[in-house]
Design a protein around this motif. Structure first.
Motif, PDB file in Angstrom:
ATOM      1  N   ALA A   1       0.832  -1.206   0.000  1.00  0.00           N
ATOM      2  CA  ALA A   1       0.000   0.000   0.000  1.00  0.00           C
ATOM      3  C   ALA A   1       0.866   1.253   0.000  1.00  0.00           C
ATOM      4  O   ALA A   1       0.590   2.219  -0.727  1.00  0.00           O
ATOM      5  N   THR A   2       1.932   1.240   0.796  1.00  0.00           N
ATOM      6  CA  THR A   2       2.783   2.433   0.892  1.00  0.00           C
ATOM      7  C   THR A   2       3.441   2.737  -0.451  1.00  0.00           C
ATOM      8  O   THR A   2       3.517   3.902  -0.864  1.00  0.00           O
ATOM      9  N   ILE A   3       3.904   1.692  -1.134  1.00  0.00           N
ATOM     10  CA  ILE A   3       4.546   1.926  -2.432  1.00  0.00           C
ATOM     11  C   ILE A   3       3.524   2.429  -3.446  1.00  0.00           C
ATOM     12  O   ILE A   3       3.787   3.371  -4.206  1.00  0.00           O
TER      13      ILE A   3
ATOM     14  N   GLY B   1      11.768   1.396   0.835  1.00  0.00           N
ATOM     15  CA  GLY B   1      10.392   0.949   0.627  1.00  0.00           C
ATOM     16  C   GLY B   1      10.337  -0.419  -0.038  1.00  0.00           C
ATOM     17  O   GLY B   1       9.588  -1.307   0.389  1.00  0.00           O
ATOM     18  N   PHE B   2      11.170  -0.608  -1.061  1.00  0.00           N
ATOM     19  CA  PHE B   2      11.158  -1.902  -1.749  1.00  0.00           C
ATOM     20  C   PHE B   2      11.773  -3.003  -0.884  1.00  0.00           C
ATOM     21  O   PHE B   2      11.339  -4.151  -0.925  1.00  0.00           O
TER      22      PHE B   2
ATOM     23  N   SER C   1      13.186   1.210   8.444  1.00  0.00           N
ATOM     24  CA  SER C   1      11.902   1.896   8.253  1.00  0.00           C
ATOM     25  C   SER C   1      11.921   3.257   8.935  1.00  0.00           C
ATOM     26  O   SER C   1      11.376   4.233   8.403  1.00  0.00           O
ATOM     27  N   LEU C   2      12.577   3.344  10.114  1.00  0.00           N
ATOM     28  CA  LEU C   2      12.674   4.653  10.760  1.00  0.00           C
ATOM     29  C   LEU C   2      13.507   5.607   9.919  1.00  0.00           C
ATOM     30  O   LEU C   2      13.189   6.791   9.781  1.00  0.00           O
ATOM     31  N   LEU C   3      14.574   5.059   9.315  1.00  0.00           N
ATOM     32  CA  LEU C   3      15.419   5.880   8.449  1.00  0.00           C
ATOM     33  C   LEU C   3      14.603   6.407   7.266  1.00  0.00           C
ATOM     34  O   LEU C   3      14.714   7.577   6.880  1.00  0.00           O
ATOM     35  N   ALA C   4      13.753   5.529   6.714  1.00  0.00           N
ATOM     36  CA  ALA C   4      12.935   5.953   5.573  1.00  0.00           C
ATOM     37  C   ALA C   4      11.978   7.073   5.960  1.00  0.00           C
ATOM     38  O   ALA C   4      11.728   7.993   5.174  1.00  0.00           O
ATOM     39  N   ILE C   5      11.465   7.017   7.189  1.00  0.00           N
ATOM     40  CA  ILE C   5      10.572   8.084   7.669  1.00  0.00           C
ATOM     41  C   ILE C   5      11.343   9.409   7.689  1.00  0.00           C
ATOM     42  O   ILE C   5      10.858  10.453   7.228  1.00  0.00           O
ATOM     43  N   GLU C   6      12.564   9.355   8.242  1.00  0.00           N
ATOM     44  CA  GLU C   6      13.378  10.573   8.282  1.00  0.00           C
ATOM     45  C   GLU C   6      13.665  11.091   6.872  1.00  0.00           C
ATOM     46  O   GLU C   6      13.514  12.276   6.585  1.00  0.00           O
TER      47      GLU C   6
END
Lengths: 338, 442
Positions: B230-232, B327-328, B364-369
């Motif tokens: 969903a996120t992608i 994400g991937f 995932s936290l890194l991706a949020i940042e």
């Protein structure tokens, strides 16, 4: 009522709500630490932590609600107060942040430590002192406005009698409100030993609030004569405030109706707080901002009021549920349920 | 450094710190709710214990989220008074609503925490999770609306320097809102899935292999698969939104200078700051046109169509690529895990798999940042795109430098103590110990 009057009334009611719940919270933190120092933490500690645990987060929201609301209803205040209060505001924020998170660390974390308790207790007195400077600044005389720059005159603030009188009043109010409430709570919990200590704090805690409020009046007379004259016009509100105070002390002294006594304390502060607020008008920041010069546009104002009413419909039942489960549930208060 | 740079730095620091806790605060409640529900439904105490343990960690992160959220809320006025003076007139409604949503959540969280054994019907206690889920997600919704407004402001007109024809609802429902809100929510849930999976994987890597951990990983990977997809998908929709409404932001992320059709997607590489030539990058022909318009011959607006003083910093390209890459990764891990659980002879809980799941937490936290830095830096130089530059909104107070260091010390302290408390919380009381204590033997 005009839009700006509805707005300021709503905000002032919320600020009053914050004053009461935050004072209970701040003072309780101080008493918890003080109890540890004089070796009675096992007596008053449980009562305090049972009350505080479920509600601390709610307390914080009252404050957020107020400052988001004031920027919404009176956007000009964001500019003046925002620019001027950078330093005191940041200090207050840091203290609030330390307090809130360390409370959670100590309470939900695995280990209790003295350092946590010290952080929690000392910030309980420092935060009201820091926040009260906003009231001081609103009286005027502590800002210089030139062009598009607003500067806070830190030195004037520090050496002002009025400013210190307000700090004294804030700190003493915190201690009085919370001890009066915790007396009621201890009585409700039928915890005799805690009740004795808290009743003792409450009996003595009221006197400094009266003395320091006299200081505030005297200092206000020198600092902002116009506002002082306005307070005389609503002298009866301050009279009712004093009457409520005397009643509350009398009830606590007679060891009966601690609940009514706390309501009287709430009335004492309600009359004084609204008397102060009414006499402060029309200024939000003397002499730069008035209600009508800083109010938002009518469309946004209406939208805010509509959402406020809708929000209350949601919140009031939730708050009632919270109070019924934790404040008025005899079983919980006595610590019989997990 | 001047007040502008200090204010920028302080806001970036506060947001970077707050967003970790805010994301956890939005994402975790839904998993607590699911776990408690399965626990009651299947009468499986493992899941009930999961809900309890997750809640215990959750309140600590929520506390830090609350206090840092208060910080950013007030810092907006302290550091950007001109912006808030304007925003107060146009976009204060969702800010106001956000406090209500949060109020609602705070009340029910307080009740939830202290009523585990108070109801005879366990579903009543589970019901309390719903207002917490709704409240926390609604907070994210309203605050993201404000952020959307900063990117695509609407709902007002300016005539002779005065605001007229205000429409607070139009401001809230600005073009950026749908894709932004969806992306924020789904990525927060996804992050929560991987953080919880990370904790269970960590325990298994340290030699514990109780069913409790396997159930936790299975639940997190199954939801993680759906959420990553969903996120992608929503991220793809966000790219199309940018191409249409904020093309300079997409162009900066893609180092796309000349407006063209059949535009190729640039991955990685280096940019010559003078000539804007790209070297060492992987170029996928037509892919940018497809990403932006769904068509290989779709036209994608390039940066050269904008005056250079309105270009965002071009390093956002790396932030964007890294975010998409993670994400991937977060999609691949649950796919491989679920395939392995289907294959009978394979042990899906082997060390490699566990390490991959474990790494998903920090990634995932890194991706949020990365995503938030891209969202905010990519809007530069505007604080309110097309209307107000960041440099025009900043405070005139000269003392921002001191407050920067004060807050830096605060976040350092909170970060360290929070990690210590969280690790002690779970180390001193492993799940096995609690299972025994509660006499759960399966």
């Amino acid at each position: 009522m005009q839009l700006e009057q509805i707005g300021i009334t709503v905000l002032w009611i919320f600020l009053y709500g914050y004053l009461i719940v935050a004072s209970i919270d701040f003072g309780a933190g101080f008493y918890a630490y003080y109890g540890k120092v004089i070796g009675i933490e096992n007596v008053i500690g449980p009562v305090i932590s049972r009350y505080l645990s479920p509600v601390w987060e709610v307390t914080n929201v009252f404050l957020v609600f107020f400052f988001v609301g004031i920027v919404g209803f009176f956007p000009e205040t964001a500019y003046y107060y925002g620019t001027a209060l950078l330093l005191p505001g940041s200090v207050a924020l840091i203290l609030l942040a330390v307090r809130g998170s360390f409370y959670a660390f100590a309470n939900y974390g695995a280990k209790k430590s003295n350092l946590y308790l010290l952080a929690y207790g000392s910030t309980g007195l420092l935060i009201p002192a820091a926040l009260s400077t906003v009231f001081t600044i609103s009286e005027g005389g502590f800002l210089s406005v030139s062009g598009n720059t607003v500067t806070l005159l830190m030195e004037e603030l520090f050496f002002s009698t009025y400013s210190w009188a307000v700090v004294l009043l804030a700190v003493s109010s915190v201690l009085f409100i919370s001890s009066a409430f915790l007396t009621y709570y201890a009585d409700h919990a039928e915890d005799k030993r805690a009740l004795e200590w808290l009743r003792y704090f409450a009996l003595w805690g009221g006197i400094p609030t009266i003395i320091s409020s006299l200081f505030v009046f005297i200092a206000l007379r020198n600092h902002n004569p116009e506002h002082f004259q306005n307070t005389l016009k609503v002298w009866w509100m301050f009279g009712l405030s004093f009457g409520s105070y005397v009643t509350s002390i009398w009830l606590i002294w007679r060891r009966k109706n601690y609940g009514t006594a706390f309501v009287m304390v709430m009335l004492q502060f309600a009359f004084a707080f609204f008397g102060y607020g009414i006499s402060h008008l029309p200024y939000l920041l003397y002499p730069y901002l008035t209600l009508s010069s800083s109010v938002t546009n009518a469309t946004m104002g209406r939208a805010l009021i509509v959402s406020f009413v809708a929000g209350l419909v949601l919140l009031v039942p939730a708050l009632v549920l919270l109070l019924r489960l934790f404040l008025f549930s005899a079983k919980y208060v006595k610590g019989e349920t997990s | 450094m001047n007040a502008l740079n200090w204010s920028r730095g302080l806001t970036e620091m506060t947001l970077a710190f707050h967003i970790l806790f805010a994301t956890v605060g939005v994402g975790i409640p839904i998993f607590i709710s699911i776990a408690e529900w399965i626990g009651i439904r299947k009468k499986d105490p493992h899941y009930s214990l999961m809900a309890r343990r997750w809640t215990r960690g959750f309140v600590i992160t929520v506390a830090v989220g609350v206090v840092t959220g208060t910080c950013i809320g007030l810092q907006l006025s302290l550091l950007w008074p001109e912006f808030m003076r304007f925003a107060g007139n146009v976009i204060s409604l969702p800010l106001f609503l956000e406090t209500f949503a949060f109020f609602f959540e705070a009340i029910f969280l307080g009740i939830y925490l202290y009523t585990w054994n108070r109801f005879s019907n366990p579903y009543l206690h589970w019901l309390l999770t719903l207002p917490i889920v709704i409240g926390s997600s609604a907070s994210a919704l309203f605050i993201t609306m404000v952020n959307g407004f900063m990117n695509t402001p609407q709902g007002f007109t300016i005539e002779n320097g005065k605001l007229t024809s205000l429409d607070p609802l139009a401001a809230m429902l600005n073009p950026a809102t749908p894709s932004k809100v969806a992306h924020v929510l789904s990525s927060a849930y996804l992050t929560a899935a991987f953080l919880l999976g990370m904790i269970a994987a960590f325990s298994m890597l340290r030699g514990r292999n109780n069913d409790y951990y396997k159930k936790s990983i299975r639940l997190n990977m199954m939801t993680g698969l759906l959420l990553a997809a969903a996120t992608i998908w929503i991220g793809d929709a966000s790219a199309k939104f940018l191409a249409e409404n904020q093309p300079e932001k997409l162009a900066a992320a893609e180092w796309h200078f000349e407006t063209s059709s059949h535009a190729s997607l640039v991955i990685g590489g280096q940019l010559n700051p003078v000539t804007n030539e790209i070297t060492g990058a992987i170029k996928i022909p037509w892919a940018l046109s497809v990403l932006a318009t769904n068509h290989p011959n779709g036209t994608v607006v390039g940066l050269n169509d904008f005056p250079e003083d309105q270009w965002p910093p071009l390093y956002v390209h790396y932030l964007f690529d890294a975010m998409v890459g993670i994400g991937f990764y977060l999609l691949a891990v649950p796919v491989i895990f679920l395939i392995m659980t289907r294959m009978k002879r394979r042990n899906a809980y082997n060390r490699w798999m566990l390490w991959a799941i474990f790494a998903g937490g920090p990634f995932s936290l890194l991706a949020i940042e990365l995503g938030w830095f891209y969202a905010e830096v990519g809007r530069q130089p505007w604080i309110l795109r097309g209307y107000m530059r960041v440099s025009d909104a900043v405070t005139t107070n000269p003392h921002v430098g001191i407050t920067f260091w004060l807050f830096a010390a605060l976040y350092l302290l909170l970060g360290i103590v929070c990690l210590l408390v969280l690790s002690r919380l779970f180390r001193n009381k492993p799940a096995e110990y609690e299972l025994e204590e509660r006499r759960i033997i399966l």
